[in-house]
Design a protein around this motif. Structure first.
Motif, PDB file in Angstrom:
ATOM      1  N   ASP A 106      41.725   7.435 -80.960  1.00 47.37           N
ATOM      2  CA  ASP A 106      41.109   8.615 -80.347  1.00 47.37           C
ATOM      3  C   ASP A 106      40.806   9.692 -81.377  1.00 47.37           C
ATOM      4  O   ASP A 106      39.742  10.312 -81.346  1.00 47.37           O
ATOM      5  CB  ASP A 106      42.015   9.189 -79.254  1.00 47.37           C
ATOM      6  N   ASP A 107      41.746   9.913 -82.301  1.00 49.06           N
ATOM      7  CA  ASP A 107      41.508  10.901 -83.365  1.00 49.06           C
ATOM      8  C   ASP A 107      40.344  10.481 -84.254  1.00 49.06           C
ATOM      9  O   ASP A 107      39.513  11.299 -84.639  1.00 49.06           O
ATOM     10  CB  ASP A 107      42.764  11.079 -84.215  1.00 49.06           C
ATOM     11  N   HIS A 108      40.274   9.186 -84.564  1.00 50.39           N
ATOM     12  CA  HIS A 108      39.194   8.694 -85.424  1.00 50.39           C
ATOM     13  C   HIS A 108      37.830   8.880 -84.739  1.00 50.39           C
ATOM     14  O   HIS A 108      36.877   9.342 -85.348  1.00 50.39           O
ATOM     15  CB  HIS A 108      39.430   7.221 -85.749  1.00 50.39           C
ATOM     16  N   ILE A 109      37.760   8.561 -83.464  1.00 50.11           N
ATOM     17  CA  ILE A 109      36.506   8.710 -82.729  1.00 50.11           C
ATOM     18  C   ILE A 109      36.134  10.181 -82.608  1.00 50.11           C
ATOM     19  O   ILE A 109      34.974  10.562 -82.792  1.00 50.11           O
ATOM     20  CB  ILE A 109      36.616   8.050 -81.343  1.00 50.11           C
ATOM     21  N   LYS A 166      32.669  11.702 -84.229  1.00 51.76           N
ATOM     22  CA  LYS A 166      31.609  12.282 -83.411  1.00 51.76           C
ATOM     23  C   LYS A 166      31.401  13.760 -83.681  1.00 51.76           C
ATOM     24  O   LYS A 166      30.300  14.268 -83.527  1.00 51.76           O
ATOM     25  CB  LYS A 166      31.913  12.071 -81.931  1.00 51.76           C
ATOM     26  N   GLU A 167      32.450  14.458 -84.086  1.00 49.18           N
ATOM     27  CA  GLU A 167      32.330  15.889 -84.354  1.00 49.18           C
ATOM     28  C   GLU A 167      31.775  16.156 -85.743  1.00 49.18           C
ATOM     29  O   GLU A 167      31.473  17.293 -86.072  1.00 49.18           O
ATOM     30  CB  GLU A 167      33.693  16.568 -84.210  1.00 49.18           C
ATOM     31  N   GLY A 189      36.904  12.239 -94.532  1.00 48.63           N
ATOM     32  CA  GLY A 189      35.630  11.605 -94.232  1.00 48.63           C
ATOM     33  C   GLY A 189      34.689  12.507 -93.514  1.00 48.63           C
ATOM     34  O   GLY A 189      34.992  13.645 -93.172  1.00 48.63           O
ATOM     35  N   GLY A 190      33.514  11.978 -93.253  1.00 49.88           N
ATOM     36  CA  GLY A 190      32.465  12.771 -92.633  1.00 49.88           C
ATOM     37  C   GLY A 190      32.155  12.302 -91.242  1.00 49.88           C
ATOM     38  O   GLY A 190      33.024  11.852 -90.501  1.00 49.88           O
ATOM     39  N   GLY A 191      30.880  12.376 -90.890  1.00 53.44           N
ATOM     40  CA  GLY A 191      30.449  12.082 -89.540  1.00 53.44           C
ATOM     41  C   GLY A 191      30.272  10.622 -89.211  1.00 53.44           C
ATOM     42  O   GLY A 191      30.215  10.244 -88.061  1.00 53.44           O
TER      43      GLY A 191
END
Length: 77
Positions: free
Chosen positions: A53-56, A60-61, A71-73
């Protein structure tokens, strides 16, 4: 006379209400500890789902940081 009776009833009811808390054991009883030790009672019952959930969320943000996620988007990192 009537106000004296009202005062006595009020004081008696307040004593009854406040004494109810003193007889209860505050804290966890030994026979309740097995229920609190179960995996379902953890704040984070499934660390894998929480990590996904944190990774998603961070993918997305398009943001990084805040929870130690780099990391980025795109979600590559």
């Amino acid at each position: 006379m009537m106000s004296t009776i009202k005062n006595i009833v009020l004081i008696a009811s307040m004593l009854t209400v406040t004494s109810g808390c003193s007889s209860l054991g505050l804290g966890v009883e030994p026979w309740e500890r097995d229920l609190l030790a179960k995996k379902e009672m953890l704040l984070n019952a499934s660390p894998v789902d929480s990590a996904l959930d944190d990774h998603i969320y961070f993918s997305k943000e398009a943001s990084s940081g805040g929870k130690g996620v780099g990391g980025g988007g795109c979600g590559c990192n």
